[in-house]
Design a protein around this motif. Structure first.
Motif, PDB file in Angstrom:
ATOM      1  N   UNK A  89      -7.703  32.855  21.444  1.00  0.00           N
ATOM      2  CA  UNK A  89      -6.151  32.225  21.232  1.00  0.00           C
ATOM      3  C   UNK A  89      -5.806  31.463  22.223  1.00  0.00           C
ATOM      4  N   UNK A  90      -6.618  30.814  23.208  1.00  0.00           N
ATOM      5  CA  UNK A  90      -6.284  29.785  24.224  1.00  0.00           C
ATOM      6  C   UNK A  90      -5.305  30.610  25.064  1.00  0.00           C
ATOM      7  N   UNK A  91      -5.108  31.821  25.376  1.00  0.00           N
ATOM      8  CA  UNK A  91      -4.092  32.489  26.352  1.00  0.00           C
ATOM      9  C   UNK A  91      -4.789  31.938  27.790  1.00  0.00           C
ATOM     10  N   UNK A  92      -3.827  31.736  28.779  1.00  0.00           N
ATOM     11  CA  UNK A  92      -4.162  31.505  30.202  1.00  0.00           C
ATOM     12  C   UNK A  92      -4.658  32.931  30.593  1.00  0.00           C
ATOM     13  N   UNK A  93      -5.973  32.743  31.125  1.00  0.00           N
ATOM     14  CA  UNK A  93      -6.361  34.075  31.529  1.00  0.00           C
ATOM     15  C   UNK A  93      -6.695  34.050  33.002  1.00  0.00           C
ATOM     16  N   UNK A  94      -6.456  32.772  33.811  1.00  0.00           N
ATOM     17  CA  UNK A  94      -6.743  32.842  35.325  1.00  0.00           C
ATOM     18  C   UNK A  94      -6.024  31.379  35.688  1.00  0.00           C
ATOM     19  N   UNK A  95      -5.513  31.647  36.942  1.00  0.00           N
ATOM     20  CA  UNK A  95      -4.886  30.458  37.820  1.00  0.00           C
ATOM     21  C   UNK A  95      -5.608  30.338  39.185  1.00  0.00           C
ATOM     22  N   UNK A  96      -5.669  29.008  39.598  1.00  0.00           N
ATOM     23  CA  UNK A  96      -6.531  28.767  40.728  1.00  0.00           C
ATOM     24  C   UNK A  96      -5.466  27.554  41.597  1.00  0.00           C
ATOM     25  N   UNK A  97      -5.273  27.999  42.495  1.00  0.00           N
ATOM     26  CA  UNK A  97      -4.379  27.161  43.574  1.00  0.00           C
ATOM     27  C   UNK A  97      -5.298  26.100  44.272  1.00  0.00           C
ATOM     28  N   UNK A  98      -5.102  24.903  44.310  1.00  0.00           N
ATOM     29  CA  UNK A  98      -5.872  23.964  45.064  1.00  0.00           C
ATOM     30  C   UNK A  98      -5.508  23.555  46.418  1.00  0.00           C
ATOM     31  N   UNK A  99      -4.341  23.866  46.928  1.00  0.00           N
ATOM     32  CA  UNK A  99      -3.775  23.489  48.277  1.00  0.00           C
ATOM     33  C   UNK A  99      -3.485  24.663  48.941  1.00  0.00           C
ATOM     34  N   UNK A 100      -3.665  26.011  48.493  1.00  0.00           N
ATOM     35  CA  UNK A 100      -3.223  27.092  49.190  1.00  0.00           C
ATOM     36  C   UNK A 100      -4.196  28.070  48.752  1.00  0.00           C
ATOM     37  N   UNK A 101      -4.635  29.199  49.615  1.00  0.00           N
ATOM     38  CA  UNK A 101      -5.944  30.015  49.222  1.00  0.00           C
ATOM     39  C   UNK A 101      -5.343  31.201  48.482  1.00  0.00           C
ATOM     40  N   UNK A 102      -5.235  30.941  47.085  1.00  0.00           N
ATOM     41  CA  UNK A 102      -4.889  31.914  46.184  1.00  0.00           C
ATOM     42  C   UNK A 102      -5.156  31.520  44.605  1.00  0.00           C
ATOM     43  N   UNK A 103      -5.620  32.747  44.312  1.00  0.00           N
ATOM     44  CA  UNK A 103      -5.977  32.653  42.679  1.00  0.00           C
ATOM     45  C   UNK A 103      -5.931  34.005  41.929  1.00  0.00           C
ATOM     46  N   UNK A 104      -5.927  33.998  40.767  1.00  0.00           N
ATOM     47  CA  UNK A 104      -5.819  35.186  39.950  1.00  0.00           C
ATOM     48  C   UNK A 104      -6.343  34.944  38.491  1.00  0.00           C
ATOM     49  N   UNK A 105      -6.582  36.240  38.117  1.00  0.00           N
ATOM     50  CA  UNK A 105      -7.087  36.514  36.729  1.00  0.00           C
ATOM     51  C   UNK A 105      -6.184  37.409  35.812  1.00  0.00           C
ATOM     52  N   UNK A 106      -6.258  37.165  34.311  1.00  0.00           N
ATOM     53  CA  UNK A 106      -5.284  38.066  33.750  1.00  0.00           C
ATOM     54  C   UNK A 106      -6.011  39.133  33.329  1.00  0.00           C
ATOM     55  N   UNK A 107      -7.181  39.496  33.383  1.00  0.00           N
ATOM     56  CA  UNK A 107      -8.052  40.572  32.993  1.00  0.00           C
ATOM     57  C   UNK A 107      -8.329  41.498  34.241  1.00  0.00           C
ATOM     58  N   UNK A 108      -9.385  42.544  33.737  1.00  0.00           N
ATOM     59  CA  UNK A 108      -9.819  43.684  34.826  1.00  0.00           C
ATOM     60  C   UNK A 108     -11.194  43.194  35.319  1.00  0.00           C
ATOM     61  N   UNK A 109     -11.457  42.914  36.409  1.00  0.00           N
ATOM     62  CA  UNK A 109     -12.872  42.513  37.108  1.00  0.00           C
ATOM     63  C   UNK A 109     -13.414  43.597  37.238  1.00  0.00           C
ATOM     64  N   UNK A 110     -12.584  44.780  37.698  1.00  0.00           N
ATOM     65  CA  UNK A 110     -13.165  46.032  37.874  1.00  0.00           C
ATOM     66  C   UNK A 110     -13.742  46.819  36.890  1.00  0.00           C
ATOM     67  N   UNK A 111     -13.018  46.764  35.729  1.00  0.00           N
ATOM     68  CA  UNK A 111     -13.661  47.262  34.382  1.00  0.00           C
ATOM     69  C   UNK A 111     -14.634  48.662  34.733  1.00  0.00           C
TER      70      UNK A 111
END
Length: 407
Positions: free
Chosen positions: A331-353
């Motif tokens: 459904x094209x929902x945003x599942x992750x964000x990556x910052x290009x000028x600061x050291x930060x990123x995130x994902x919407x799901x569970x990588x530990x699973x």
């Protein structure tokens, strides 16, 4: 297994009759469905499901029982549990107890013997909604009274649940192998598997309460900060957003998952909104846009970030540029964000699973790489990205739980 009557009542008046499963009585919550074929024990002990009546789409549940090793927290968190055909016997050498025995012992009210696929289709079309399970004496209440109780129940929109699921005392898990640094983990409803993955990569893990102040976090002097998964509406967690903005201004490496992804989105100035019926299960296809690789992922979220999909953009809150790094192929929902000028990123799901799949565990390695880059001086300019005011030191308990900013 009890054969006492039970009924599942949805907010729109739909009713499904079945048999009591687990404890008996009345429970209210948001009705959602989870599509995993396995991992029911990990599901019910995931704090992200607090306040929700979870319906399993897989028809046969409970055949492997429950054990003490696969718990994702110290207790069952679901507000209620809905299954079609509960197993009559337990057939696994690791099992210590039956599923219904654990539900009953912990006071979790459930219902069995209904067509869960039919309920799933109804929720898929009408959207997640308030619901109630009534069993035992409560099943004999007039239908009109049951429906009124459901409609007076809490709405997930505007609900802050972090204080209910977070640890009240900080604790530390030592790093395994060579120590590369420390990470302060804000417990918004964290799963045990997440802590294990971080420690296994050489990080000393300091799990801290969701009420920690900016000053207390600074005293820890962490190498990095991590925001966990958790339940509730991100629009009702402005305290955690302001805390995170202070972290980002200082250039401390940050990784967030699930609820942590939504809070990073809001910290960067993007909006969040409520999905019609959310993503829950262990079979969601997500594309990593940096590699083009499609991962099968584990999800549990009813809210999402609204951010432009077409390339890097300047963040509204002044933290430089950011991009959508992952997208759901359904459904094209945003599942992750990556910052290009600061050291930060995130994902919407569970990588530990913990119950699988394991396609996304590389994200923990990506976090370690981000930390090592920062340690080498790769983020020296991060603290200059934003010069806006620092957050106040109010605690989350001072906040309103009725923020309706989320769509």
């Amino acid at each position: 297994m009890t054969l006492s009557p039970a009924v599942l009542v949805l907010e729109d008046g739909a009713r499904y009759t079945g048999r009591a499963y687990g404890a008996q009585g009345r429970t209210l919550g948001e009705a959602v469905f989870a599509t995993g074929m396995t991992g029911y024990q990990e599901t019910i002990t995931d704090p992200s499901y607090a306040g929700q009546i979870v319906l399993q789409t897989a028809p046969h549940i409970g055949n492997t029982g429950v054990n003490d090793e696969d718990q994702e927290s110290s207790r069952i968190w679901v507000a209620g549990y809905v299954v079609r055909d509960p197993s009559r016997v337990v057939s696994n050498h690791r099992a210590k107890r039956s599923l219904d025995a654990d539900l009953e012992a912990q006071g979790v009210i459930g219902i069995s013997g209904i067509d869960t696929r039919a309920v799933t289709r109804h929720i898929r079309d009408a959207g997640a909604m308030r619901a109630g399970i009534f069993s035992g004496d409560e099943a004999a209440l007039p239908a009109e009274e049951q429906l009124e109780l459901v409609r007076r129940g809490p709405d997930m929109t505007g609900l802050n649940l972090s204080g209910q699921v977070s640890t009240t005392e900080a604790y530390t898990i030592p790093a395994e192998g060579e120590r590369i640094g420390s990470v302060a983990v804000l417990d918004l409803g964290i799963k045990t598997a997440t802590v294990r993955h971080l420690a296994a990569r050489g990080l000393e893990v300091h799990v801290v309460p969701q009420s920690i102040t900016t000053e207390e976090l600074a005293e820890l002097n962490p190498t990095a900060v991590f925001y966990s998964n958790g339940p509730g509406d991100p629009a009702a967690s402005e305290y955690h957003v302001e805390l995170l903005r202070d972290v980002l201004r200082k250039g401390i490496p940050f990784f967030g998952i699930c609820f942590g992804n939504q809070l990073l989105g809001r910290a960067l100035g993007f909006e969040t909104y409520k999905l019609p019926f959310g993503h829950r299960g262990i079979n969601q296809p997500v594309m990593d846009r940096s590699t083009g690789k499609v991962e099968i992922t584990s999800h549990n979220h009813g809210f999402a970030v609204r951010a432009p999909l077409d390339g890097p953009v300047d963040t509204p809150a002044g933290f430089g540029r950011a991009e959508v790094s992952h997208v759901d192929l359904n459904d094209d929902v945003v599942e992750g964000l990556n910052c290009l000028d600061i050291p930060a990123f995130s994902v919407q799901y569970h990588p530990e699973s913990a119950a699988g799949p394991h396609d996304s565990t590389y994200l923990f390695d990506r976090f370690v790489d981000l930390i090592k880059t920062a340690q080498a001086g790769g983020s020296a300019a991060a603290a200059e990205v934003s010069n806006s005011q620092t957050p106040n030191s109010q605690t989350p308990n001072d906040q309103t739980t009725n923020d309706q900013e989320s769509n």
